[in-house]
Design a protein around this motif. Structure first.
Motif, PDB file in Angstrom:
ATOM      1  N   ILE A 199      16.971  69.677  54.084  1.00 12.12           N
ATOM      2  CA  ILE A 199      17.848  69.444  55.244  1.00 12.12           C
ATOM      3  C   ILE A 199      19.163  68.806  54.776  1.00 12.12           C
ATOM      4  O   ILE A 199      20.256  69.211  55.180  1.00 12.12           O
ATOM      5  CB  ILE A 199      17.146  68.526  56.283  1.00 12.12           C
ATOM      6  N   ASP A 200      19.037  67.815  53.872  1.00 14.99           N
ATOM      7  CA  ASP A 200      20.214  67.101  53.376  1.00 14.99           C
ATOM      8  C   ASP A 200      21.183  68.073  52.680  1.00 14.99           C
ATOM      9  O   ASP A 200      22.393  68.022  52.905  1.00 14.99           O
ATOM     10  CB  ASP A 200      19.751  66.012  52.392  1.00 14.99           C
ATOM     11  N   ALA A 201      20.614  68.985  51.883  1.00 14.75           N
ATOM     12  CA  ALA A 201      21.465  69.937  51.157  1.00 14.75           C
ATOM     13  C   ALA A 201      22.245  70.793  52.147  1.00 14.75           C
ATOM     14  O   ALA A 201      23.470  70.949  52.045  1.00 14.75           O
ATOM     15  CB  ALA A 201      20.599  70.821  50.251  1.00 14.75           C
ATOM     16  N   LYS A 202      21.565  71.342  53.147  1.00  7.11           N
ATOM     17  CA  LYS A 202      22.267  72.217  54.103  1.00  7.11           C
ATOM     18  C   LYS A 202      23.227  71.408  54.970  1.00  7.11           C
ATOM     19  O   LYS A 202      24.349  71.838  55.242  1.00  7.11           O
ATOM     20  CB  LYS A 202      21.229  72.992  54.932  1.00  7.11           C
ATOM     21  N   ARG A 203      22.792  70.223  55.374  1.00  6.26           N
ATOM     22  CA  ARG A 203      23.678  69.385  56.205  1.00  6.26           C
ATOM     23  C   ARG A 203      24.996  69.144  55.486  1.00  6.26           C
ATOM     24  O   ARG A 203      26.064  69.076  56.084  1.00  6.26           O
ATOM     25  CB  ARG A 203      22.976  68.049  56.500  1.00  6.26           C
ATOM     26  N   ASN A 204      24.937  69.018  54.140  1.00  6.22           N
ATOM     27  CA  ASN A 204      26.145  68.756  53.363  1.00  6.22           C
ATOM     28  C   ASN A 204      26.815  70.036  52.855  1.00  6.22           C
ATOM     29  O   ASN A 204      27.650  69.994  51.953  1.00  6.22           O
ATOM     30  CB  ASN A 204      25.817  67.808  52.206  1.00  6.22           C
ATOM     31  N   GLY A 251       2.234  75.374  58.677  1.00  4.20           N
ATOM     32  CA  GLY A 251       2.248  74.233  59.600  1.00  4.20           C
ATOM     33  C   GLY A 251       2.477  72.900  58.907  1.00  4.20           C
ATOM     34  O   GLY A 251       2.415  71.841  59.552  1.00  4.20           O
ATOM     35  N   SER A 252       2.795  72.907  57.588  1.00  5.12           N
ATOM     36  CA  SER A 252       2.958  71.623  56.891  1.00  5.12           C
ATOM     37  C   SER A 252       4.324  70.973  57.163  1.00  5.12           C
ATOM     38  O   SER A 252       4.509  69.790  56.921  1.00  5.12           O
ATOM     39  CB  SER A 252       2.734  71.799  55.387  1.00  5.12           C
ATOM     40  N   ILE A 253       5.286  71.744  57.654  1.00  9.86           N
ATOM     41  CA  ILE A 253       6.579  71.125  58.019  1.00  9.86           C
ATOM     42  C   ILE A 253       6.595  70.924  59.533  1.00  9.86           C
ATOM     43  O   ILE A 253       6.403  71.878  60.290  1.00  9.86           O
ATOM     44  CB  ILE A 253       7.778  72.022  57.603  1.00  9.86           C
ATOM     45  N   PRO A 254       6.790  69.686  59.994  1.00  7.57           N
ATOM     46  CA  PRO A 254       6.763  69.429  61.435  1.00  7.57           C
ATOM     47  C   PRO A 254       7.962  70.073  62.148  1.00  7.57           C
ATOM     48  O   PRO A 254       9.010  70.304  61.533  1.00  7.57           O
ATOM     49  CB  PRO A 254       6.817  67.912  61.555  1.00  7.57           C
ATOM     50  N   ASP A 255       7.764  70.338  63.450  1.00  7.79           N
ATOM     51  CA  ASP A 255       8.810  71.015  64.243  1.00  7.79           C
ATOM     52  C   ASP A 255      10.152  70.292  64.162  1.00  7.79           C
ATOM     53  O   ASP A 255      11.206  70.921  64.149  1.00  7.79           O
ATOM     54  CB  ASP A 255       8.382  71.096  65.718  1.00  7.79           C
ATOM     55  N   TYR A 256      10.122  68.926  64.108  1.00  6.79           N
ATOM     56  CA  TYR A 256      11.415  68.215  64.121  1.00  6.79           C
ATOM     57  C   TYR A 256      12.198  68.460  62.835  1.00  6.79           C
ATOM     58  O   TYR A 256      13.429  68.509  62.855  1.00  6.79           O
ATOM     59  CB  TYR A 256      11.243  66.713  64.417  1.00  6.79           C
ATOM     60  N   GLN A 257      11.506  68.669  61.718  1.00  3.88           N
ATOM     61  CA  GLN A 257      12.253  68.951  60.481  1.00  3.88           C
ATOM     62  C   GLN A 257      12.723  70.414  60.442  1.00  3.88           C
ATOM     63  O   GLN A 257      13.809  70.705  59.950  1.00  3.88           O
ATOM     64  CB  GLN A 257      11.390  68.626  59.261  1.00  3.88           C
ATOM     65  N   ILE A 258      11.885  71.330  60.981  1.00  2.00           N
ATOM     66  CA  ILE A 258      12.336  72.738  61.060  1.00  2.00           C
ATOM     67  C   ILE A 258      13.601  72.785  61.929  1.00  2.00           C
ATOM     68  O   ILE A 258      14.618  73.384  61.573  1.00  2.00           O
ATOM     69  CB  ILE A 258      11.248  73.649  61.670  1.00  2.00           C
ATOM     70  N   SER A 259      13.530  72.083  63.065  1.00  2.00           N
ATOM     71  CA  SER A 259      14.656  72.101  64.009  1.00  2.00           C
ATOM     72  C   SER A 259      15.912  71.505  63.381  1.00  2.00           C
ATOM     73  O   SER A 259      17.024  71.995  63.600  1.00  2.00           O
ATOM     74  CB  SER A 259      14.299  71.317  65.273  1.00  2.00           C
ATOM     75  N   ALA A 260      15.733  70.435  62.604  1.00  2.00           N
ATOM     76  CA  ALA A 260      16.897  69.803  61.959  1.00  2.00           C
ATOM     77  C   ALA A 260      17.549  70.791  60.989  1.00  2.00           C
ATOM     78  O   ALA A 260      18.787  70.898  60.931  1.00  2.00           O
ATOM     79  CB  ALA A 260      16.464  68.532  61.240  1.00  2.00           C
ATOM     80  N   LEU A 261      16.728  71.525  60.249  1.00  2.00           N
ATOM     81  CA  LEU A 261      17.318  72.501  59.323  1.00  2.00           C
ATOM     82  C   LEU A 261      18.025  73.618  60.100  1.00  2.00           C
ATOM     83  O   LEU A 261      19.121  74.058  59.724  1.00  2.00           O
ATOM     84  CB  LEU A 261      16.267  73.100  58.374  1.00  2.00           C
ATOM     85  N   LEU A 262      17.415  74.067  61.204  1.00  2.00           N
ATOM     86  CA  LEU A 262      18.052  75.128  62.001  1.00  2.00           C
ATOM     87  C   LEU A 262      19.428  74.672  62.489  1.00  2.00           C
ATOM     88  O   LEU A 262      20.400  75.425  62.446  1.00  2.00           O
ATOM     89  CB  LEU A 262      17.152  75.517  63.188  1.00  2.00           C
ATOM     90  N   MET A 263      19.499  73.399  62.927  1.00  2.46           N
ATOM     91  CA  MET A 263      20.796  72.888  63.411  1.00  2.46           C
ATOM     92  C   MET A 263      21.803  72.796  62.254  1.00  2.46           C
ATOM     93  O   MET A 263      22.991  73.103  62.427  1.00  2.46           O
ATOM     94  CB  MET A 263      20.592  71.522  64.094  1.00  2.46           C
ATOM     95  N   ALA A 264      21.320  72.401  61.081  1.00  4.74           N
ATOM     96  CA  ALA A 264      22.224  72.331  59.922  1.00  4.74           C
ATOM     97  C   ALA A 264      22.727  73.733  59.564  1.00  4.74           C
ATOM     98  O   ALA A 264      23.917  73.923  59.277  1.00  4.74           O
ATOM     99  CB  ALA A 264      21.501  71.692  58.736  1.00  4.74           C
ATOM    100  N   ILE A 265      21.830  74.732  59.642  1.00  2.44           N
ATOM    101  CA  ILE A 265      22.258  76.125  59.368  1.00  2.44           C
ATOM    102  C   ILE A 265      23.266  76.564  60.436  1.00  2.44           C
ATOM    103  O   ILE A 265      24.274  77.205  60.143  1.00  2.44           O
ATOM    104  CB  ILE A 265      21.039  77.086  59.331  1.00  2.44           C
TER     105      ILE A 265
END
Ligand code: URA
Length: 432
Positions: free
Chosen positions: A7-12, A31-45
């Motif tokens: 997430i940090d890499a894409k956010r930056n 299912g090992s990545i929780p929805d909130y982290q998937i969502s954070a990456l989607l927003m960064a993308i």
């Protein structure tokens, strides 16, 4: 690897590596990545975008997350078409039959409608007995023998996309070009086709409202397709008003068969011929789109396209009498005219609102579980830029209820008559 670092890499604004994208897709599916982290990456993308290489890598990993079809036993270059979705968009039906009539195998995996847009599978199910769920083996056998089949997905295609799409819907990250392009192409590449023509809709009734956005999406889709080894091109076509004259399931089957009989509306026939021409060139049956167009016109004139449609109906269990008698499909009880309120030129006929009106009549789904009424819909007697007089019938509403105030109110909002309006272009751009 830790998801927070991805997430940090894409956010930056960094480019994600193949390993990072694989870690993401694996974690989405298991299912090992929780929805909130998937969502954070989607927003960064959503905000940072993705390079063309990243989009292709994400697409291929999503594609490999599920089943993919092996169509190699079907001889010839297999050609398919995808549309980003519109109102009155029944193109796949006549198109598959016409291209198949030139000898090119057309294995089409289609979807259902939701909201204001219709789905090819729903339309086909208006034909009594027509089955869209058939086994993979039957699908392959039918395409090899009859040269065409239109079915729903036979296995679990791109499960990563299913999960990601659900989260995009509730995190307002649907309209991100890398996310739309990887979602569409992961499923299309999994369908096993060799070549793909994409109809990217643009305008009020489309996902992409402006030509710039539509062009960017078309380029992303074609770029991924080519990097994945497909022959691929896109046409950007207008979706400010419905395509053709009929919206609704039985009504759209009627209009599709009319195209195959050479009496379809001009805009629909033109778009089918344009998309089909590129499919025929990619399928190796013509050298140029102009030559291909002539071949396709012949399939209408000599009845071979209609014959392919009939063969598909029979192979998939449908009632072939539909070809000559549209009343074998469900018919609406009431035909209610909607009239022009003043003299002038039709300047607004909003595709999304006409689609929503058809949905309210029962022809579409508000929720995925809704049952459809195949008989209802709307017939347009005029299109944008036509001169009309007060009292002229602009539309006929096909309904099973005599009183439809909510539908009429919506149509009041979707239609405008002005003093001047130029007819819009149907085909805006071709992206090869
Ligand atoms: N269709 C898809 O399959 N995915 C998207 O993201 C948009 C349209």
């Amino acid at each position: 690897m830790r998801m927070v670092d991805v997430i940090d890499a894409k956010r930056n604004g960094k480019t994600l590596t193949d390993d990072q994208l694989q870690f993401f897709v694996d974690g989405v599916v298991d299912g090992s990545i929780p929805d909130y982290q998937i969502s954070a990456l989607l927003m960064a993308i959503y905000f940072q975008g993705m390079t063309s290489e990243e989009q292709t890598s994400l697409t291929m990993k999503m594609m490999h997350s599920g089943e993919h079809l092996d169509l190699s036993k079907i001889p010839g270059i297999k050609v398919d078409k995808h549309s980003t979705g519109g109102v009155g968009d029944k193109v796949s039906l006549p198109l598959a039959a016409m291209v198949a009539a030139t000898g090119i195998p057309v294995p089409m995996i289609s979807g259902r409608g939701l909201g204001h847009t219709g789905g090819t599978l729903d339309k086909l199910e208006a034909i009594p007995g027509f089955k869209v769920e058939i086994s993979e083996q039957d699908f392959i056998n039918q395409v090899a023998k009859e040269k065409l089949a239109i079915v729903g997905a036979t296995g679990e295609v791109a499960p990563a996309d299913k999960k990601i799409y659900g989260l995009r819907d509730v995190t307002d990250t649907v309209d991100s070009i890398p996310l739309i392009a990887s979602s569409i192409m992961s499923k299309k590449i999994a369908s096993g086709t060799d070549a793909l023509v994409i109809d990217v809709k643009t305008g009020a009734g489309a996902f992409m409202k402006t030509l710039d956005q539509s062009r960017a999406l078309a380029n992303a889709l074609v770029g991924i397709g080519k990097k994945a080894g497909l022959q691929c091109m896109a046409v950007i076509s207008d979706m400010n008003q419905p395509l053709g004259n009929k919206v609704g399931n039985s009504l759209e089957i009627e209009e599709s068969i009319d195209v195959l009989k050479g009496k379809g509306p001009h805009d629909l026939t033109d778009l089918v011929l344009t998309l089909g021409s590129y499919m025929v060139v990619m399928g190796g049956k013509a050298k140029t789109p102009e030559e291909a167009r002539q071949l396709l016109e012949q399939t209408i004139a000599n009845g071979t396209a209609l014959d392919r449609f009939k063969a598909m109906v029979i192979a998939q269990g449908g009632d072939p009498r539909v070809i000559d008698d549209y009343t074998v499909m469900p018919q609406a009880k009431y035909h209610i005219p909607y009239r022009a309120k003043r003299d002038g030129v039709l300047s607004k006929l909003s595709a999304d609102e006409v689609g929503t009106a058809s949905m309210l009549l029962g022809g579409g789904r508000q929720q995925a579980s809704d049952q459809l009424d195949y008989s209802v819909g709307i017939e347009l007697h005029h299109k944008l830029g036509d001169e009309v007089k007060a009292g002229d019938t602009l539309l006929t509403i096909y309904s099973n209820q005599e009183e439809i105030p909510a539908v009429e109110k919506l149509l009041d909002e979707s239609i405008e008559i002005s003093d001047h309006y130029d007819k819009p272009e149907l085909i805006h751009e071709i992206i090869e």
